[in-house]
Design a protein around this motif. Structure first.
Motif, PDB file in Angstrom:
ATOM      1  N   LEU A 119       0.827  -1.205   0.000  1.00 35.09           N
ATOM      2  CA  LEU A 119       0.000   0.000   0.000  1.00 35.09           C
ATOM      3  C   LEU A 119       0.865   1.261   0.000  1.00 35.09           C
ATOM      4  O   LEU A 119       0.549   2.251  -0.676  1.00 35.09           O
ATOM      5  CB  LEU A 119      -0.926  -0.002   1.208  1.00 35.09           C
ATOM      6  CG  LEU A 119      -2.007  -1.083   1.243  1.00 35.09           C
ATOM      7  CD1 LEU A 119      -2.779  -1.011   2.556  1.00 35.09           C
ATOM      8  CD2 LEU A 119      -2.954  -0.949   0.060  1.00 35.09           C
ATOM      9  N   ALA A 120       1.967   1.238   0.765  1.00 30.56           N
ATOM     10  CA  ALA A 120       2.849   2.396   0.810  1.00 30.56           C
ATOM     11  C   ALA A 120       3.489   2.648  -0.555  1.00 30.56           C
ATOM     12  O   ALA A 120       3.564   3.790  -1.022  1.00 30.56           O
ATOM     13  CB  ALA A 120       3.920   2.198   1.881  1.00 30.56           C
ATOM     14  N   LEU A 121       3.965   1.600  -1.212  1.00 30.27           N
ATOM     15  CA  LEU A 121       4.580   1.760  -2.528  1.00 30.27           C
ATOM     16  C   LEU A 121       3.589   2.307  -3.541  1.00 30.27           C
ATOM     17  O   LEU A 121       3.920   3.185  -4.341  1.00 30.27           O
ATOM     18  CB  LEU A 121       5.129   0.411  -3.007  1.00 30.27           C
ATOM     19  CG  LEU A 121       6.434  -0.078  -2.371  1.00 30.27           C
ATOM     20  CD1 LEU A 121       6.755  -1.485  -2.841  1.00 30.27           C
ATOM     21  CD2 LEU A 121       7.590   0.864  -2.705  1.00 30.27           C
ATOM     22  N   ARG A 122       2.389   1.812  -3.515  1.00 32.27           N
ATOM     23  CA  ARG A 122       1.397   2.269  -4.483  1.00 32.27           C
ATOM     24  C   ARG A 122       0.919   3.683  -4.162  1.00 32.27           C
ATOM     25  O   ARG A 122       0.521   4.413  -5.074  1.00 32.27           O
ATOM     26  CB  ARG A 122       0.229   1.279  -4.528  1.00 32.27           C
ATOM     27  CG  ARG A 122       0.675  -0.102  -5.005  1.00 32.27           C
ATOM     28  CD  ARG A 122      -0.473  -1.062  -5.194  1.00 32.27           C
ATOM     29  NE  ARG A 122       0.007  -2.356  -5.645  1.00 32.27           N
ATOM     30  CZ  ARG A 122      -0.761  -3.373  -6.005  1.00 32.27           C
ATOM     31  NH1 ARG A 122      -2.085  -3.235  -5.948  1.00 32.27           N
ATOM     32  NH2 ARG A 122      -0.241  -4.521  -6.422  1.00 32.27           N
ATOM     33  N   ALA A 128       2.302  10.908  -3.695  1.00 36.61           N
ATOM     34  CA  ALA A 128       2.218  11.308  -2.288  1.00 36.61           C
ATOM     35  C   ALA A 128       3.498  10.918  -1.552  1.00 36.61           C
ATOM     36  O   ALA A 128       4.345  10.186  -2.060  1.00 36.61           O
ATOM     37  CB  ALA A 128       1.007  10.649  -1.621  1.00 36.61           C
ATOM     38  N   ARG A 129       3.615  11.421  -0.337  1.00 39.01           N
ATOM     39  CA  ARG A 129       4.719  11.046   0.538  1.00 39.01           C
ATOM     40  C   ARG A 129       4.224  10.053   1.591  1.00 39.01           C
ATOM     41  O   ARG A 129       3.055  10.051   1.955  1.00 39.01           O
ATOM     42  CB  ARG A 129       5.307  12.282   1.230  1.00 39.01           C
ATOM     43  CG  ARG A 129       6.001  13.253   0.291  1.00 39.01           C
ATOM     44  CD  ARG A 129       6.541  14.453   1.054  1.00 39.01           C
ATOM     45  NE  ARG A 129       5.469  15.332   1.530  1.00 39.01           N
ATOM     46  CZ  ARG A 129       5.373  15.796   2.762  1.00 39.01           C
ATOM     47  NH1 ARG A 129       6.262  15.436   3.694  1.00 39.01           N
ATOM     48  NH2 ARG A 129       4.388  16.602   3.110  1.00 39.01           N
ATOM     49  N   GLY A 141      13.563  -0.116   5.852  1.00 37.54           N
ATOM     50  CA  GLY A 141      14.624   0.660   5.224  1.00 37.54           C
ATOM     51  C   GLY A 141      14.824   0.335   3.757  1.00 37.54           C
ATOM     52  O   GLY A 141      14.987   1.229   2.925  1.00 37.54           O
ATOM     53  N   GLN A 142      14.828  -0.954   3.406  1.00 41.72           N
ATOM     54  CA  GLN A 142      15.058  -1.331   2.014  1.00 41.72           C
ATOM     55  C   GLN A 142      13.939  -0.821   1.111  1.00 41.72           C
ATOM     56  O   GLN A 142      14.202  -0.311   0.018  1.00 41.72           O
ATOM     57  CB  GLN A 142      15.175  -2.850   1.896  1.00 41.72           C
ATOM     58  CG  GLN A 142      15.477  -3.335   0.479  1.00 41.72           C
ATOM     59  CD  GLN A 142      15.601  -4.854   0.416  1.00 41.72           C
ATOM     60  OE1 GLN A 142      15.394  -5.547   1.405  1.00 41.72           O
ATOM     61  NE2 GLN A 142      15.937  -5.365  -0.766  1.00 41.72           N
ATOM     62  N   MET A 143      12.712  -0.942   1.569  1.00 41.07           N
ATOM     63  CA  MET A 143      11.598  -0.442   0.767  1.00 41.07           C
ATOM     64  C   MET A 143      11.672   1.072   0.611  1.00 41.07           C
ATOM     65  O   MET A 143      11.406   1.609  -0.468  1.00 41.07           O
ATOM     66  CB  MET A 143      10.281  -0.848   1.429  1.00 41.07           C
ATOM     67  CG  MET A 143       9.034  -0.571   0.567  1.00 41.07           C
ATOM     68  SD  MET A 143       8.445   1.142   0.631  1.00 41.07           S
ATOM     69  CE  MET A 143       7.772   1.185   2.275  1.00 41.07           C
ATOM     70  N   ALA A 147      11.825   3.010  -3.042  1.00 37.89           N
ATOM     71  CA  ALA A 147      10.651   3.779  -3.467  1.00 37.89           C
ATOM     72  C   ALA A 147      11.065   5.142  -4.008  1.00 37.89           C
ATOM     73  O   ALA A 147      12.006   5.761  -3.538  1.00 37.89           O
ATOM     74  CB  ALA A 147       9.691   3.964  -2.287  1.00 37.89           C
ATOM     75  N   GLY A 148      10.360   5.588  -5.017  1.00 37.41           N
ATOM     76  CA  GLY A 148      10.561   6.947  -5.529  1.00 37.41           C
ATOM     77  C   GLY A 148      11.693   7.109  -6.503  1.00 37.41           C
ATOM     78  O   GLY A 148      11.972   8.228  -6.924  1.00 37.41           O
TER      79      GLY A 148
END
Length: 282
Positions: A119-122, A128-129, A141-143, A147-148
Motif C-alpha cells: 500500500l505504501a509503494l502504491r 504522495a509522501r 529501510g530497504q523499501m 521507493a521513488g
C-alpha cells in the motif's frame, strides 16, 4: 555499371520532377485529370457538393456536433474512482482505495507488514509522501530506499521520533504506524491530506476500540475468535465474517460500518522482487 535498357519516360509538359500546375495552358492538353471522376461516375454519385481537386477525399457528411445551451446542464465530469489501485474485486474489476482526502482519514489494517508496504509503494506511485513510524526500521529501510526512484518519498522514523509532515493538497502524506498490537498514542493525528494507517499484526486488548474509531478497516486472514470480534464491532453480515478465517494470503476485506468489499491484491513483478510474495505474517 551498364546503362539501363529501358527508355526513360519523358514529360514534355513539365519539368521532369513534377507535373505542370492544373489550369496551365499545356496541362494535360484537354485530357481529364486522373483525380477527377468520369462523367458516368459523377452522375451516379450521391447528391452533394462535388469534391474539389487537390483536397483529397470528401469526409463524412454529418451534421456538426453542436450542443445547445439547454443541454449544457446535462454535462458531468466524472471525478470518482481516484486513489490507489489495491487489487481486483470479485467481478475482476480494479479496486481503487482513496487513501488521501481533503478530510481526515483513520485507517486500521489488521494484517502483515507486506500488505502495508505494498500500500505504501502504491501510494508513493500516486505522487504522495509516506512517513513510517515503526519499531522495526530495518524492515522498512530497504523499501524506503527503493521507493521513488532515488527521491526521498518514504521516510522511516523510530517510535515517537516522527515530526510534523506539513501535508497539503499538492503534497499529501500517508503516515504508517507499525508498532505491534499495542501501539502507543498517535503523535500525528489524521488531518486534511494526511491519512494515518495503523498496522496491527493481530487483535490486541485495545483493538476493538481502535476498530470502532477507524473510518476504514482492512482485514487479512483472522482466527475464528478474531473474526467474531470484528464481525460484531464492524457490524458485518454473519456470512461475511465466516469467510475471514479462510482468506488466502493476498486476499483482504475492506470495510466500514456501512459497506464491505473483498479485494484480491496482486503484486507486480517489481513489488515481488522487492518485498517477496504475499504473506499474512512477517
Amino acid at each position: 555499371m551498364t546503362s539501363p535498357t529501358y527508355q526513360p519516360r519523358v514529360n514534355n509538359s513539365g519539368t521532369g520532377w513534377r507535373n505542370p500546375p492544373i489550369g496551365a495552358p499545356d496541362a494535360g492538353q484537354g485530357r481529364r485529370p486522373s483525380h477527377q471522376p468520369r462523367p458516368d461516375e459523377q452522375r451516379s454519385a450521391q447528391s452533394g457538393p462535388e469534391p474539389q481537386p487537390g483536397f483529397g477525399l470528401r469526409g463524412p457528411r454529418r451534421s456538426p456536433h453542436v450542443l445547445t445551451a439547454e443541454s449544457l446542464a446535462s454535462l458531468t465530469l466524472p471525478a470518482g474512482d481516484d486513489g490507489v489501485i489495491i487489487g481486483i474485486d470479485p467481478q475482476n474489476q480494479p479496486a481503487v482505495l482513496s487513501l488521501l482526502r481533503p478530510a481526515p482519514l483513520d485507517i486500521v489494517l489488521v494484517g502483515s507488514m507486506w500488505m502495508a508496504q505494498v500500500l505504501a509503494l502504491r501510494t508513493v506511485a500516486t505522487g504522495a509522501r509516506v512517513a513510517v513510524e515503526t519499531a522495526r526500521p530495518p524492515a522498512w529501510g530497504q523499501m524506503a530506499q527503493a521507493a521513488g526512484g532515488g527521491q526521498q518519498c518514504v521516510s522511516v522514523h523510530e517510535v515517537r521520533q516522527i515530526a510534523p509532515q506539513g501535508p497539503s493538497v499538492s503534497s499529501p502524506v500517508l503516515v504508517v504506524r507499525d508498532m505491534g498490537a499495542r501501539p502507543p498514542r498517535n503523535q500525528l493525528a489524521p488531518s486534511p491530506w494526511q491519512s494515518v494507517l495503523t498496522v496491527l499484526p493481530f487483535l490486541g486488548p485495545r483493538s476493538p476500540q481502535m476498530l470502532g474509531r477507524a473510518d476504514l478497516v482492512g482485514l487479512q486472514r483472522l482466527s475464528p475468535e478474531e473474526a467474531e470480534v470484528v464481525t460484531r464491532v464492524m457490524r458485518l453480515p454473519e456470512q461475511v465474517g465466516a469467510v475471514l478465517p479462510t482468506l488466502s494470503d493476498n486476499a483482504m476485506l475492506w470495510c466500514t460500518r456501512d459497506s464491505h468489499q473483498f479485494v484480491m491484491t496482486q503484486p507486480t513483478e517489481a513489488e515481488t522482487n522487492l518485498l517477496g510474495g504475499p504473506r499474512r505474517m512477517d
